[in-house]
Design a protein around this motif. Structure first.
Motif, PDB file in Angstrom:
ATOM      1  N   GLY A 165     -17.708   0.812  -2.874  1.00 36.22           N
ATOM      2  CA  GLY A 165     -16.923  -0.413  -2.865  1.00 36.22           C
ATOM      3  C   GLY A 165     -15.467  -0.189  -2.504  1.00 36.22           C
ATOM      4  O   GLY A 165     -15.102   0.846  -1.920  1.00 36.22           O
ATOM      5  N   PRO A 166     -14.601  -1.139  -2.844  1.00 36.39           N
ATOM      6  CA  PRO A 166     -13.182  -1.092  -2.440  1.00 36.39           C
ATOM      7  C   PRO A 166     -12.452   0.174  -2.895  1.00 36.39           C
ATOM      8  O   PRO A 166     -11.649   0.718  -2.137  1.00 36.39           O
ATOM      9  CB  PRO A 166     -12.594  -2.342  -3.100  1.00 36.39           C
ATOM     10  CG  PRO A 166     -13.738  -3.269  -3.249  1.00 36.39           C
ATOM     11  CD  PRO A 166     -14.925  -2.399  -3.537  1.00 36.39           C
ATOM     12  N   TYR A 167     -12.744   0.644  -4.113  1.00 40.07           N
ATOM     13  CA  TYR A 167     -12.089   1.868  -4.582  1.00 40.07           C
ATOM     14  C   TYR A 167     -12.430   3.046  -3.668  1.00 40.07           C
ATOM     15  O   TYR A 167     -11.546   3.810  -3.268  1.00 40.07           O
ATOM     16  CB  TYR A 167     -12.500   2.184  -6.018  1.00 40.07           C
ATOM     17  CG  TYR A 167     -12.135   3.587  -6.469  1.00 40.07           C
ATOM     18  CD1 TYR A 167     -10.863   3.870  -6.943  1.00 40.07           C
ATOM     19  CD2 TYR A 167     -13.057   4.633  -6.399  1.00 40.07           C
ATOM     20  CE1 TYR A 167     -10.513   5.162  -7.348  1.00 40.07           C
ATOM     21  CE2 TYR A 167     -12.733   5.922  -6.792  1.00 40.07           C
ATOM     22  CZ  TYR A 167     -11.455   6.179  -7.269  1.00 40.07           C
ATOM     23  OH  TYR A 167     -11.112   7.454  -7.650  1.00 40.07           O
ATOM     24  N   ARG A 168     -13.697   3.189  -3.347  1.00 41.11           N
ATOM     25  CA  ARG A 168     -14.140   4.308  -2.500  1.00 41.11           C
ATOM     26  C   ARG A 168     -13.493   4.216  -1.122  1.00 41.11           C
ATOM     27  O   ARG A 168     -12.980   5.233  -0.597  1.00 41.11           O
ATOM     28  CB  ARG A 168     -15.668   4.288  -2.380  1.00 41.11           C
ATOM     29  CG  ARG A 168     -16.242   5.309  -1.398  1.00 41.11           C
ATOM     30  CD  ARG A 168     -16.064   6.735  -1.873  1.00 41.11           C
ATOM     31  NE  ARG A 168     -16.573   7.686  -0.916  1.00 41.11           N
ATOM     32  CZ  ARG A 168     -17.854   8.066  -0.835  1.00 41.11           C
ATOM     33  NH1 ARG A 168     -18.767   7.548  -1.657  1.00 41.11           N
ATOM     34  NH2 ARG A 168     -18.231   8.961   0.047  1.00 41.11           N
ATOM     35  N   ASP A 169     -13.474   3.040  -0.531  1.00 43.56           N
ATOM     36  CA  ASP A 169     -12.869   2.872   0.788  1.00 43.56           C
ATOM     37  C   ASP A 169     -11.379   3.195   0.750  1.00 43.56           C
ATOM     38  O   ASP A 169     -10.853   3.851   1.663  1.00 43.56           O
ATOM     39  CB  ASP A 169     -13.072   1.438   1.284  1.00 43.56           C
ATOM     40  CG  ASP A 169     -14.537   1.103   1.521  1.00 43.56           C
ATOM     41  OD1 ASP A 169     -15.339   2.039   1.695  1.00 43.56           O
ATOM     42  OD2 ASP A 169     -14.871  -0.102   1.524  1.00 43.56           O
ATOM     43  N   PHE A 170     -10.711   2.747  -0.296  1.00 47.57           N
ATOM     44  CA  PHE A 170      -9.267   2.983  -0.429  1.00 47.57           C
ATOM     45  C   PHE A 170      -8.975   4.469  -0.577  1.00 47.57           C
ATOM     46  O   PHE A 170      -8.090   5.007   0.091  1.00 47.57           O
ATOM     47  CB  PHE A 170      -8.739   2.203  -1.632  1.00 47.57           C
ATOM     48  CG  PHE A 170      -7.268   2.372  -1.876  1.00 47.57           C
ATOM     49  CD1 PHE A 170      -6.335   1.708  -1.088  1.00 47.57           C
ATOM     50  CD2 PHE A 170      -6.805   3.186  -2.898  1.00 47.57           C
ATOM     51  CE1 PHE A 170      -4.969   1.859  -1.307  1.00 47.57           C
ATOM     52  CE2 PHE A 170      -5.454   3.342  -3.135  1.00 47.57           C
ATOM     53  CZ  PHE A 170      -4.529   2.674  -2.341  1.00 47.57           C
ATOM     54  N   MET A 171      -9.718   5.137  -1.437  1.00 47.89           N
ATOM     55  CA  MET A 171      -9.470   6.554  -1.678  1.00 47.89           C
ATOM     56  C   MET A 171      -9.815   7.396  -0.459  1.00 47.89           C
ATOM     57  O   MET A 171      -9.129   8.383  -0.151  1.00 47.89           O
ATOM     58  CB  MET A 171     -10.254   7.024  -2.902  1.00 47.89           C
ATOM     59  CG  MET A 171      -9.756   6.466  -4.221  1.00 47.89           C
ATOM     60  SD  MET A 171      -8.010   6.853  -4.547  1.00 47.89           S
ATOM     61  CE  MET A 171      -8.046   8.645  -4.598  1.00 47.89           C
ATOM     62  N   ASP A 172     -10.879   7.034   0.257  1.00 45.87           N
ATOM     63  CA  ASP A 172     -11.206   7.758   1.486  1.00 45.87           C
ATOM     64  C   ASP A 172     -10.054   7.659   2.483  1.00 45.87           C
ATOM     65  O   ASP A 172      -9.695   8.642   3.154  1.00 45.87           O
ATOM     66  CB  ASP A 172     -12.480   7.193   2.117  1.00 45.87           C
ATOM     67  CG  ASP A 172     -13.749   7.701   1.447  1.00 45.87           C
ATOM     68  OD1 ASP A 172     -13.646   8.630   0.622  1.00 45.87           O
ATOM     69  OD2 ASP A 172     -14.831   7.177   1.744  1.00 45.87           O
ATOM     70  N   HIS A 173      -9.469   6.473   2.581  1.00 40.97           N
ATOM     71  CA  HIS A 173      -8.340   6.277   3.493  1.00 40.97           C
ATOM     72  C   HIS A 173      -7.138   7.100   3.050  1.00 40.97           C
ATOM     73  O   HIS A 173      -6.475   7.747   3.888  1.00 40.97           O
ATOM     74  CB  HIS A 173      -7.974   4.794   3.552  1.00 40.97           C
ATOM     75  CG  HIS A 173      -6.746   4.512   4.380  1.00 40.97           C
ATOM     76  ND1 HIS A 173      -6.752   4.571   5.762  1.00 40.97           N
ATOM     77  CD2 HIS A 173      -5.463   4.187   4.007  1.00 40.97           C
ATOM     78  CE1 HIS A 173      -5.540   4.300   6.206  1.00 40.97           C
ATOM     79  NE2 HIS A 173      -4.747   4.062   5.172  1.00 40.97           N
ATOM     80  N   ILE A 174      -6.849   7.100   1.756  1.00 37.39           N
ATOM     81  CA  ILE A 174      -5.718   7.868   1.229  1.00 37.39           C
ATOM     82  C   ILE A 174      -5.909   9.353   1.503  1.00 37.39           C
ATOM     83  O   ILE A 174      -4.994  10.054   1.968  1.00 37.39           O
ATOM     84  CB  ILE A 174      -5.546   7.625  -0.286  1.00 37.39           C
ATOM     85  CG1 ILE A 174      -5.071   6.188  -0.557  1.00 37.39           C
ATOM     86  CG2 ILE A 174      -4.588   8.647  -0.891  1.00 37.39           C
ATOM     87  CD1 ILE A 174      -3.668   5.897  -0.101  1.00 37.39           C
ATOM     88  N   LEU A 175      -7.081   9.866   1.222  1.00 34.84           N
ATOM     89  CA  LEU A 175      -7.354  11.286   1.418  1.00 34.84           C
ATOM     90  C   LEU A 175      -7.293  11.662   2.895  1.00 34.84           C
ATOM     91  O   LEU A 175      -6.771  12.733   3.257  1.00 34.84           O
ATOM     92  CB  LEU A 175      -8.724  11.642   0.834  1.00 34.84           C
ATOM     93  CG  LEU A 175      -8.814  11.606  -0.695  1.00 34.84           C
ATOM     94  CD1 LEU A 175     -10.275  11.658  -1.143  1.00 34.84           C
ATOM     95  CD2 LEU A 175      -8.023  12.758  -1.305  1.00 34.84           C
ATOM     96  N   PHE A 176      -7.804  10.797   3.760  1.00 34.90           N
ATOM     97  CA  PHE A 176      -7.809  11.079   5.195  1.00 34.90           C
ATOM     98  C   PHE A 176      -6.383  11.099   5.746  1.00 34.90           C
ATOM     99  O   PHE A 176      -5.992  12.034   6.457  1.00 34.90           O
ATOM    100  CB  PHE A 176      -8.649  10.030   5.930  1.00 34.90           C
ATOM    101  CG  PHE A 176      -8.812  10.304   7.393  1.00 34.90           C
ATOM    102  CD1 PHE A 176      -9.588  11.360   7.840  1.00 34.90           C
ATOM    103  CD2 PHE A 176      -8.189   9.501   8.343  1.00 34.90           C
ATOM    104  CE1 PHE A 176      -9.750  11.621   9.196  1.00 34.90           C
ATOM    105  CE2 PHE A 176      -8.338   9.754   9.708  1.00 34.90           C
ATOM    106  CZ  PHE A 176      -9.117  10.818  10.128  1.00 34.90           C
ATOM    107  N   THR A 177      -5.572  10.090   5.400  1.00 36.53           N
ATOM    108  CA  THR A 177      -4.200  10.028   5.918  1.00 36.53           C
ATOM    109  C   THR A 177      -3.311  11.092   5.295  1.00 36.53           C
ATOM    110  O   THR A 177      -2.397  11.597   5.951  1.00 36.53           O
ATOM    111  CB  THR A 177      -3.598   8.633   5.677  1.00 36.53           C
ATOM    112  OG1 THR A 177      -3.664   8.309   4.280  1.00 36.53           O
ATOM    113  CG2 THR A 177      -4.352   7.582   6.470  1.00 36.53           C
ATOM    114  N   SER A 178      -3.553  11.428   4.029  1.00 33.39           N
ATOM    115  CA  SER A 178      -2.730  12.456   3.381  1.00 33.39           C
ATOM    116  C   SER A 178      -2.979  13.835   3.966  1.00 33.39           C
ATOM    117  O   SER A 178      -2.171  14.748   3.779  1.00 33.39           O
ATOM    118  CB  SER A 178      -2.985  12.469   1.869  1.00 33.39           C
ATOM    119  OG  SER A 178      -4.306  12.895   1.579  1.00 33.39           O
ATOM    120  N   HIS A 179      -4.082  13.994   4.662  1.00 33.08           N
ATOM    121  CA  HIS A 179      -4.366  15.243   5.371  1.00 33.08           C
ATOM    122  C   HIS A 179      -4.106  15.076   6.876  1.00 33.08           C
ATOM    123  O   HIS A 179      -4.716  15.763   7.707  1.00 33.08           O
ATOM    124  CB  HIS A 179      -5.801  15.691   5.125  1.00 33.08           C
ATOM    125  CG  HIS A 179      -6.042  16.206   3.739  1.00 33.08           C
ATOM    126  ND1 HIS A 179      -6.252  15.374   2.653  1.00 33.08           N
ATOM    127  CD2 HIS A 179      -6.075  17.477   3.245  1.00 33.08           C
ATOM    128  CE1 HIS A 179      -6.422  16.102   1.568  1.00 33.08           C
ATOM    129  NE2 HIS A 179      -6.326  17.376   1.896  1.00 33.08           N
TER     130      HIS A 179
END
Length: 285
Positions: A165-179
């Motif tokens: 859901g939204p949490y998973r999508d948000f965290m995936d985006h954060i982790l991807f951009t932070s790397h």
């Protein structure tokens, strides 16, 4: 019970509290030093903030690791509650659980970073002041994070279920951009498992480490936030303070961190002087 007595005393003897933080920011940005209450949607005084903290078990402080003023504020808050005889435990994301024996050994004593097993991944010149203040004044200093082998175990444990859901999508985006967008998307699930395992481990230490005074947890903003961090897994009564650098814009909402939900990501935001953020992705461009 003791916190209740302290709170009653503060209402009767409010002059004992400082009317402003013991930090004088060398900044002309208009919001620097101001505290925004995200629930009531207005600025509050340091005295009002302190009273709010005393109503909780823990104060979670979310920082930008590289911002010097954030470490100064953390140090000032630790010393403030110590001076008022209200300081309990101080916990750090930057110390892992394997350091606990060393942290206990040097409580109240002079020390060098190697004495407490401080890891080079956290530059000592950033954390010397808050860690020293904590070891000099707290009832106990707690290491909360997983060790490197424990993180690797969490990374490899693909049987661990992940939220959707939204949490998973948000965290995936954060982790991807932070790397810097260079992390293979096939590894995002593994990285999220590590993030969640760390937050759960830190929450467990905090849940087992409450005192009858003000306990403080210092961590990066993502670990302190209500929507992404330790509060999702902790059962203690806590209040979260985010430290956020602000520029010339005077509308507090302009600096609210993005989230996957409508609720505030913190209870309070303390604005700090504007800084030029380091571009960690510059070498990849």
């Amino acid at each position: 019970m003791l916190k209740t007595l302290i709170l009653a005393t503060l209402f009767m003897c409010s002059h004992t509290l400082a009317t402003e933080w013991p930090i004088e920011f060398d900044s002309k940005t208009p919001l620097s030093g101001k505290i925004w209450d995200t629930q009531k949607r207005h600025f509050i005084t340091p005295e009002q903030f302190t009273v709010s903290v005393l109503e909780q078990d823990w104060l979670f402080i979310g920082e930008n690791h590289e911002n010097k003023s954030h470490h100064e504020i953390e140090t000032a808050i630790i010393k403030h509650f110590a001076d008022e005889d209200q300081l309990g435990h101080v916990a750090f994301e930057m110390a892992n659980q394997s350091q606990q024996t060393q942290l206990d050994q040097y409580l109240g004593y002079e020390f060098q970073p190697e004495d407490i097993g401080w890891t080079k991944g956290w530059p000592w010149d950033w954390y010397q002041a808050p860690v020293t203040a904590a070891l000099s004044n707290a009832k106990r200093v707690l290491g909360t994070d997983l060790t490197r082998p424990q993180r690797m175990k969490a990374y490899l444990n693909e049987r661990t279920p992940l939220p959707s859901g939204p949490y998973r999508d948000f965290m995936d985006h954060i982790l991807f951009t932070s790397h810097c967008g260079k992390l293979p998307k096939s590894q995002l699930a593994n990285m999220l498992r590590v993030q969640i395992a760390r937050d759960k481990a830190m929450a467990k230490v905090i849940d087992n480490g409450s005192t009858d005074k003000v306990d403080i947890f210092i961590a990066g903003s993502m670990h302190a936030r209500l929507d992404t961090g330790v509060p999702l897994y902790s059962s203690v009564k806590s209040t979260t303070l985010l430290l956020v650098a602000a520029g010339s814009e005077t509308d507090p909402k302009a600096y609210f961190p993005k989230s996957y939900r409508a609720k505030p990501v913190a209870d309070f935001i303390l604005f700090t002087p504007e800084i030029t953020p380091k571009d960690h992705c510059a070498d990849f461009k």
